[in-house]
Design an enzyme around this catalytic site. Structure first.
Site, PDB file in Angstrom:
ATOM      1  N   ALA A   6       0.857  -1.180   0.000  1.00 30.47           N
ATOM      2  CA  ALA A   6       0.000   0.000   0.000  1.00 30.47           C
ATOM      3  C   ALA A   6       0.897   1.235   0.000  1.00 30.47           C
ATOM      4  O   ALA A   6       1.584   1.500   0.984  1.00 30.47           O
ATOM      5  CB  ALA A   6      -0.915  -0.007   1.218  1.00 30.47           C
ATOM      6  N   MET A   7       0.894   1.978  -1.101  1.00 33.86           N
ATOM      7  CA  MET A   7       1.801   3.111  -1.285  1.00 33.86           C
ATOM      8  C   MET A   7       1.053   4.420  -1.052  1.00 33.86           C
ATOM      9  O   MET A   7       0.278   4.870  -1.897  1.00 33.86           O
ATOM     10  CB  MET A   7       2.391   3.083  -2.696  1.00 33.86           C
ATOM     11  CG  MET A   7       3.074   1.775  -3.068  1.00 33.86           C
ATOM     12  SD  MET A   7       4.559   1.464  -2.110  1.00 33.86           S
ATOM     13  CE  MET A   7       5.657   2.718  -2.764  1.00 33.86           C
ATOM     14  N   SER A   8       1.273   5.029   0.103  1.00 30.19           N
ATOM     15  CA  SER A   8       0.584   6.273   0.438  1.00 30.19           C
ATOM     16  C   SER A   8       1.199   7.471  -0.260  1.00 30.19           C
ATOM     17  O   SER A   8       0.578   8.526  -0.381  1.00 30.19           O
ATOM     18  CB  SER A   8       0.631   6.503   1.949  1.00 30.19           C
ATOM     19  OG  SER A   8       1.963   6.773   2.365  1.00 30.19           O
ATOM     20  N   GLY A   9       2.454   7.325  -0.707  1.00 29.96           N
ATOM     21  CA  GLY A   9       3.173   8.465  -1.280  1.00 29.96           C
ATOM     22  C   GLY A   9       4.142   9.077  -0.294  1.00 29.96           C
ATOM     23  O   GLY A   9       4.817  10.049  -0.598  1.00 29.96           O
ATOM     24  N   GLY A  10       4.230   8.483   0.904  1.00 27.61           N
ATOM     25  CA  GLY A  10       5.147   8.979   1.924  1.00 27.61           C
ATOM     26  C   GLY A  10       6.407   8.148   2.002  1.00 27.61           C
ATOM     27  O   GLY A  10       6.542   7.109   1.348  1.00 27.61           O
ATOM     28  N   VAL A  11       7.332   8.592   2.842  1.00 29.86           N
ATOM     29  CA  VAL A  11       8.620   7.922   2.950  1.00 29.86           C
ATOM     30  C   VAL A  11       8.484   6.552   3.616  1.00 29.86           C
ATOM     31  O   VAL A  11       9.188   5.601   3.245  1.00 29.86           O
ATOM     32  CB  VAL A  11       9.630   8.813   3.720  1.00 29.86           C
ATOM     33  CG1 VAL A  11       9.176   9.069   5.153  1.00 29.86           C
ATOM     34  CG2 VAL A  11      11.026   8.193   3.713  1.00 29.86           C
ATOM     35  N   SER A  13       5.952   4.239   3.610  1.00 30.05           N
ATOM     36  CA  SER A  13       5.452   3.173   2.739  1.00 30.05           C
ATOM     37  C   SER A  13       6.448   2.853   1.631  1.00 30.05           C
ATOM     38  O   SER A  13       6.554   1.697   1.198  1.00 30.05           O
ATOM     39  CB  SER A  13       4.099   3.556   2.135  1.00 30.05           C
ATOM     40  OG  SER A  13       4.197   4.720   1.342  1.00 30.05           O
ATOM     41  N   CYS A 101     -10.360   4.386   8.894  1.00 31.09           N
ATOM     42  CA  CYS A 101      -9.737   4.132   7.594  1.00 31.09           C
ATOM     43  C   CYS A 101      -8.896   2.867   7.641  1.00 31.09           C
ATOM     44  O   CYS A 101      -8.941   2.040   6.725  1.00 31.09           O
ATOM     45  CB  CYS A 101      -8.886   5.330   7.182  1.00 31.09           C
ATOM     46  SG  CYS A 101      -8.201   5.214   5.506  1.00 31.09           S
ATOM     47  N   CYS A 199      -7.442  14.114   6.213  1.00 24.46           N
ATOM     48  CA  CYS A 199      -7.138  14.234   4.789  1.00 24.46           C
ATOM     49  C   CYS A 199      -8.305  14.751   3.965  1.00 24.46           C
ATOM     50  O   CYS A 199      -8.103  15.389   2.933  1.00 24.46           O
ATOM     51  CB  CYS A 199      -6.665  12.891   4.238  1.00 24.46           C
ATOM     52  SG  CYS A 199      -7.926  11.589   4.231  1.00 24.46           S
TER      53      CYS A 199
END
Length: 379
Positions: A6-11, A13, A101, A199
């Site tokens: 699951a790639m949140s876009g943060g460092v 993940s 979530c 968010c």
């Protein structure tokens, strides 16, 4: 193993996915689209799941050489997280949308789809540990770095979900170590700020956002003795423990600030009082779940020692807990309420929040707070 990252876009993940690849797993990256209206998403780094985050996730997957997909979970997110958030506030409770979530999107909908597609596990950048006991049962534990530990927001995970969960950052010594590793791996998110705030509230103005979703009705602000000390434009906009923005017409006799002690939406009243009355000694929880196999006392109804935590980064306090039946329930009905008596009072506990129980580093389970009682107020 075949792993869905699951790639949140943060460092976090990104490094978690990199470690899964390095461990020899067959990894596929996926970013969750949680809104069909891009204008409602943040374009900075205050929240998560923004348009920028999607691009950062894609770049990380490209660097790692793994497939990348975007899955549309916007309808499920709206129903299970956003609508739940609104309904909880409308009922005078203070929900935790990140907890919902994790429970309903990342480790229910996502894991369910991953397993259906033949994946063995879902990998995330959460700081927590999954371990097996001598009998092979799965348990959830705190991460090595307690300062970054996220086991609280994962307390909703079931034994079945833990079997298919992978947290490669469990043994990370610190967030600084993770950022250094990201930079070493050439990941562009190495210095990206951590996300925070809600968010789906793009400007961070929770009260203003709720005012557009919930019918606000004027009412009275009462002190702890029942005397009117002010008025409000809508009880749903307040939270227990709130100090600012009360606009009270009558100052306290001792001149000290007052805090929101209780919200009564049906009566359209808000109760305020001195800070000492925020100290909670006993909590009643509903919607109870256990992170792994429940301990023996859960089935027998006996009291057990534990530590209770009511905020993601709150201090755990020693407590005694037990399960009991709802008042008026038949004797044969299973115990479905969690009762927790705190040995050290906690401040600002509100219905709707989540209480998570620990024994040592192990997460026992969690419940939604339905009632919180101060012994001093009871007197």
């Amino acid at each position: 193993m075949k792993v869905l990252a699951a790639m949140s876009g943060g460092v976090d993940s990104a490094v978690a996915a990199a470690r899964a690849v390095e461990a020899g797993h067959e990894v596929v990256g996926v970013h969750l689209a949680l809104s069909r209206m891009p204008g409602t998403l943040r374009t900075g780094s205050r929240g998560c799941c923004t348009i920028e985050d999607s691009n950062d996730a894609w770049r990380a997957c490209e660097k790692l050489g793994i497939p990348y997909y975007v899955w549309d979970f916007s309808e499920r997110f709206k129903e299970d997280v956003v609508d739940d958030f609104i309904s909880e506030y409308a009922a005078g409770r203070t929900p935790n949308p990140c907890m919902r979530c994790n429970e309903r999107i990342k480790f229910a909908a996502l894991l369910e789809k991953a397993l259906a597609l033949g994946f063995d596990a879902v990998c995330t950048g959460h700081y927590a540990r999954v371990v097996q006991d001598d009998a092979g049962n799965y348990e959830l534990h705190r991460a090595n770095d307690w300062a970054k530990d996220q086991s609280y927001v994962l307390g909703v995970l079931t034994h079945q979900q833990l079997r298919h969960s992978m947290f490669p950052l469990a043994d990370a010594a610190s967030k600084a170590e993770v950022r250094a590793e990201a930079e070493q791996r050439g990941l562009s998110v190495a210095k990206k700020p951590d996300s925070h705030d809600i968010c789906f509230i793009s400007d961070g103005d929770t009260r203003g956002w709720l005012a557009e979703k919930i019918e606000m009705k004027e009412g009275d602000i009462l002190d702890e003795t029942g005397q009117k000390v002010g008025s409000h434009e809508g009880a749903n906009a307040f939270t227990v423990g709130q100090r600012r923005g009360l606009k009270l017409g009558r100052p306290a006799a001792d001149g000290k600030p007052r805090f929101v002690l209780e919200i009564r939406p049906k009566e359209r009243t808000v109760v305020v009082g001195p800070e000492r009355l925020l100290a909670i000694d006993e909590i009643r929880g509903i919607k109870v779940s256990w992170a792994g196999e429940p301990i023996t006392e859960v089935g027998t109804g006996e009291e057990f020692s534990c530590y209770a935590q009511v905020r993601a980064h709150g201090e755990p306090v020693p407590a005694r807990a037990w399960m009991e039946r709802e008042e008026g329930a038949e004797a044969s009905a299973p115990a479905d309420q969690l009762m927790v008596r705190l040995e050290e009072p906690l401040g600002g506990v509100a219905p709707g929040q989540t209480i998570v129980l620990y024994q040592g580093s192990r997460v026992l389970g969690q419940a939604t707070i339905d009632g919180a009682r101060s012994l001093e107020r009871a007197v």
